[in-house]
Scaffold this motif. Sequence first.
Motif, PDB file in Angstrom:
ATOM      1  N   GLU A  91       3.593   4.106  -4.575  1.00  0.00           N
ATOM      2  CA  GLU A  91       2.915   5.140  -5.353  1.00  0.00           C
ATOM      3  C   GLU A  91       3.616   5.392  -6.684  1.00  0.00           C
ATOM      4  O   GLU A  91       3.303   6.338  -7.395  1.00  0.00           O
ATOM      5  CB  GLU A  91       2.853   6.433  -4.539  1.00  0.00           C
ATOM      6  CG  GLU A  91       2.041   6.302  -3.243  1.00  0.00           C
ATOM      7  CD  GLU A  91       1.952   7.593  -2.464  1.00  0.00           C
ATOM      8  OE1 GLU A  91       2.512   8.618  -2.940  1.00  0.00           O
ATOM      9  OE2 GLU A  91       1.342   7.610  -1.383  1.00  0.00           O
ATOM     10  N   GLY A 120       0.796  -1.225   0.000  1.00  0.00           N
ATOM     11  CA  GLY A 120       0.000   0.000   0.000  1.00  0.00           C
ATOM     12  C   GLY A 120       0.826   1.271   0.000  1.00  0.00           C
ATOM     13  O   GLY A 120       0.297   2.359  -0.252  1.00  0.00           O
ATOM     14  N   LYS A 121       2.134   1.151   0.257  1.00  0.00           N
ATOM     15  CA  LYS A 121       3.012   2.317   0.247  1.00  0.00           C
ATOM     16  C   LYS A 121       3.535   2.653  -1.141  1.00  0.00           C
ATOM     17  O   LYS A 121       4.169   3.694  -1.337  1.00  0.00           O
ATOM     18  CB  LYS A 121       4.192   2.095   1.195  1.00  0.00           C
ATOM     19  CG  LYS A 121       3.806   2.016   2.667  1.00  0.00           C
ATOM     20  CD  LYS A 121       5.045   1.837   3.539  1.00  0.00           C
ATOM     21  CE  LYS A 121       4.659   1.794   5.023  1.00  0.00           C
ATOM     22  NZ  LYS A 121       5.847   1.609   5.885  1.00  0.00           N
ATOM     23  N   THR A 136      -3.864  -3.984  -9.326  1.00  0.00           N
ATOM     24  CA  THR A 136      -4.604  -2.719  -9.292  1.00  0.00           C
ATOM     25  C   THR A 136      -5.275  -2.478  -7.947  1.00  0.00           C
ATOM     26  O   THR A 136      -5.674  -1.351  -7.649  1.00  0.00           O
ATOM     27  CB  THR A 136      -5.668  -2.678 -10.406  1.00  0.00           C
ATOM     28  OG1 THR A 136      -6.686  -3.670 -10.138  1.00  0.00           O
ATOM     29  CG2 THR A 136      -5.057  -2.981 -11.762  1.00  0.00           C
ATOM     30  N   HIS A 137      -5.429  -3.512  -7.131  1.00  0.00           N
ATOM     31  CA  HIS A 137      -6.083  -3.381  -5.829  1.00  0.00           C
ATOM     32  C   HIS A 137      -5.119  -2.952  -4.731  1.00  0.00           C
ATOM     33  O   HIS A 137      -5.558  -2.613  -3.621  1.00  0.00           O
ATOM     34  CB  HIS A 137      -6.727  -4.704  -5.418  1.00  0.00           C
ATOM     35  CG  HIS A 137      -7.824  -5.149  -6.328  1.00  0.00           C
ATOM     36  ND1 HIS A 137      -8.364  -6.421  -6.286  1.00  0.00           N
ATOM     37  CD2 HIS A 137      -8.473  -4.502  -7.318  1.00  0.00           C
ATOM     38  CE1 HIS A 137      -9.299  -6.532  -7.210  1.00  0.00           C
ATOM     39  NE2 HIS A 137      -9.385  -5.390  -7.852  1.00  0.00           N
ATOM     40  N   HIS A 138      -3.814  -2.983  -5.013  1.00  0.00           N
ATOM     41  CA  HIS A 138      -2.837  -2.801  -3.936  1.00  0.00           C
ATOM     42  C   HIS A 138      -1.959  -1.568  -4.096  1.00  0.00           C
ATOM     43  O   HIS A 138      -1.647  -0.919  -3.103  1.00  0.00           O
ATOM     44  CB  HIS A 138      -1.966  -4.053  -3.821  1.00  0.00           C
ATOM     45  CG  HIS A 138      -2.739  -5.292  -3.493  1.00  0.00           C
ATOM     46  ND1 HIS A 138      -3.240  -5.551  -2.237  1.00  0.00           N
ATOM     47  CD2 HIS A 138      -3.137  -6.337  -4.272  1.00  0.00           C
ATOM     48  CE1 HIS A 138      -3.893  -6.705  -2.240  1.00  0.00           C
ATOM     49  NE2 HIS A 138      -3.840  -7.206  -3.458  1.00  0.00           N
ATOM     50  N   PHE A 139      -1.534  -1.248  -5.303  1.00  0.00           N
ATOM     51  CA  PHE A 139      -0.697  -0.062  -5.493  1.00  0.00           C
ATOM     52  C   PHE A 139      -1.563   1.197  -5.431  1.00  0.00           C
ATOM     53  O   PHE A 139      -2.718   1.196  -5.857  1.00  0.00           O
ATOM     54  CB  PHE A 139       0.027  -0.119  -6.836  1.00  0.00           C
ATOM     55  CG  PHE A 139       1.113  -1.161  -6.896  1.00  0.00           C
ATOM     56  CD1 PHE A 139       1.521  -1.850  -5.767  1.00  0.00           C
ATOM     57  CD2 PHE A 139       1.744  -1.453  -8.101  1.00  0.00           C
ATOM     58  CE1 PHE A 139       2.524  -2.809  -5.819  1.00  0.00           C
ATOM     59  CE2 PHE A 139       2.750  -2.408  -8.170  1.00  0.00           C
ATOM     60  CZ  PHE A 139       3.138  -3.091  -7.036  1.00  0.00           C
ATOM     61  N   LYS A 140      -0.979   2.274  -4.924  1.00  0.00           N
ATOM     62  CA  LYS A 140      -1.742   3.509  -4.723  1.00  0.00           C
ATOM     63  C   LYS A 140      -1.456   4.585  -5.759  1.00  0.00           C
ATOM     64  O   LYS A 140      -2.164   5.593  -5.828  1.00  0.00           O
ATOM     65  CB  LYS A 140      -1.433   4.071  -3.316  1.00  0.00           C
ATOM     66  CG  LYS A 140      -1.728   3.110  -2.171  1.00  0.00           C
ATOM     67  CD  LYS A 140      -3.162   2.604  -2.211  1.00  0.00           C
ATOM     68  CE  LYS A 140      -3.425   1.652  -1.040  1.00  0.00           C
ATOM     69  NZ  LYS A 140      -4.783   1.049  -1.105  1.00  0.00           N
ATOM     70  N   GLY A 141      -0.420   4.415  -6.576  1.00  0.00           N
ATOM     71  CA  GLY A 141      -0.070   5.437  -7.542  1.00  0.00           C
ATOM     72  C   GLY A 141      -0.828   5.302  -8.843  1.00  0.00           C
ATOM     73  O   GLY A 141      -1.668   4.403  -9.017  1.00  0.00           O
ATOM     74  N   LYS A 187     -12.540   4.108 -14.398  1.00  0.00           N
ATOM     75  CA  LYS A 187     -12.232   3.546 -13.088  1.00  0.00           C
ATOM     76  C   LYS A 187     -13.145   2.342 -12.861  1.00  0.00           C
ATOM     77  O   LYS A 187     -14.347   2.481 -12.692  1.00  0.00           O
ATOM     78  CB  LYS A 187     -12.442   4.594 -11.992  1.00  0.00           C
ATOM     79  CG  LYS A 187     -11.960   4.151 -10.621  1.00  0.00           C
ATOM     80  CD  LYS A 187     -12.064   5.280  -9.615  1.00  0.00           C
ATOM     81  CE  LYS A 187     -11.596   4.832  -8.238  1.00  0.00           C
ATOM     82  NZ  LYS A 187     -10.182   4.390  -8.240  1.00  0.00           N
TER      83      LYS A 187
END
Length: 596
Positions: free
Chosen positions: A475, A472-473, A498-503, A535
């Motif tokens: 980006e 989750g960190k 796509t469910h885990h990365f935030k960038g 999205k």
Amino acid sequence: MADKDDASRTGAPGAAPSLPTLEEMQQWTWVMGRAQQLMMEFLAQQMREVKPPEPQALAQAMPWMNMFPDPAKLAEQQVTLWTDGLSLWQRALGFDGGKSELAEKADRDKRFNAPQWQDNPIFDMIRQSYLLVSERLLGSVDAIEGLDPKQREKARFLTKSFVDAMAPSNFALTNPLVLERAMETKGESLLRGLEHMLRDLSKGQLTHTDPTAFEVGRNIAMTPGKVVKRTPLYELVQFSPTTESVFETPLVIFPPWINRYYILDLNPKKSFIRWAVEQGLTVFVVSWKSADETLAETVLDDYVLRGQIDAIDTIRDLLGVESVHAIGYCVAGTTLACTLALLAARGEAQKVASATFFTAQIDFSEAGDLKLFIADETLDMIEQMSAEKGYLDGRYMAATFNMLRGRDLIWNYVTSNYLLGEDYPPFDLLHWNGDTTNLPAKWHHSYLRDFYRDNKLVTGGIVVDGEPIDLGKVETPTYVQAGREDHIAPAHSVWKITHHFKGPLRFVLAGSGHIAGVVNPPEAQKYQYWTNDAKVSTLEEFVAGATETKGSWWPDWIAWIGARSDKRVAAKGARTPGKGKLKAIEDAPGSYVRGR
């Protein structure tokens, strides 16, 4: 002395064999029908002997019956098989005109679409009977009650593997092409096939292509470059620029450590590496060392810290740049995710300007058929196989991947190489597929247990250099490519990134599978890819609203890369391999790619 009728059936030398007589057909039909009848009578007898059908007594007498708690379902399966089988016999005897749906299906099956399978009624009966029984066997898996989804998936895979192995095309006496070839060559085809088989047995690996047709550095892995760094774990190969200016931000490619890197550099027309160089990228590739005793203690920290991060820092220092673009292919994408998370936790995320994932998985909750090979007994066997030397022989992994596509990668070659005695065709992709790499045993066992089986990269528990890995960190701008027909990293599993990365993230679904979906140069004009800027939360939603584009996705990727960092610099100095701080050690493709 044989009479005229006998002579006409056996045939004179060179004469085409005649069709069987009606009496012969009736005999074969009776034999096959009688065999089926005996099987059904045996089943009925077994069911009669277990009365009353108390669950405990039934389980003790016939354990497999526990899979069918409802006797009606089992009876329905048997009745359907009998009815379809009777219809097949009737058609064979000419009592039912027209071509059946089963016969049309057999015609489409590439194992049985040769005219010889259709022209001779006996072989036509054999192929249709096989497909009939195969369908019923596979259908019976869905009729089993009380199985959880994972058990059913395993049962379906094992049943399909058994069905593929028992195909009549895999046996000399039930394959008309094999019999015909043996007669034409007076048995020499069988001798050649025996030689092929004995040679493969001696080396412990199935051969798919002419072993003398390709040589690394001669007609594959040919893109010019130099090895500019060598460590106990990897060689860093830098490729020579072909444009006057290049993007300021270089590209480093991390291929799977279970394969040779030259899948991305097979030949000039197929080479992703050469194409990327031609687009103006300064390209580096990490060439992993095939494991030996010196890598026995290698673990995840080594691949992240002394592999990927070391290569990234080396390139940054060599070229004097802040960041690199990084590609992780397959399992190297899994470790790239760990690298990104570790850099983010350290406040060093800027070292990677963008990350691209080729058919890579980070969430293994739905990782496909490979999860069938991570049972405790399998992991124990792998540990025992590699305990003495500290590494796992690459031939084991090659056999595992072949099993995932047994019909195409095993039985097809058993038929052509062993039964028909055919010469091996030259095929660069299959040469690479058979060019196995040994794996550090400790790391491979950990990867299967912690990632595939326990999914710790998502659920928690993966630690690198003392830092808990938190996806989750991440980006970092990310480009994710998946193959629509990928059997190793299924598209719906790759999608979970796509469910885990935030960038910012771009997902592209490419036509074809794990290799051809990636190695698809634009000039080939093959396949297609799908994009969707909306999205969406599921792959199904992505596909439903996606735009299809014919051809390769590579141009889409380079446009995305250019949008991240379009500044260009002169292709001189350290941009030329060996002209900077790091002097050339040897020409590309280097030594590690040749190591055994």
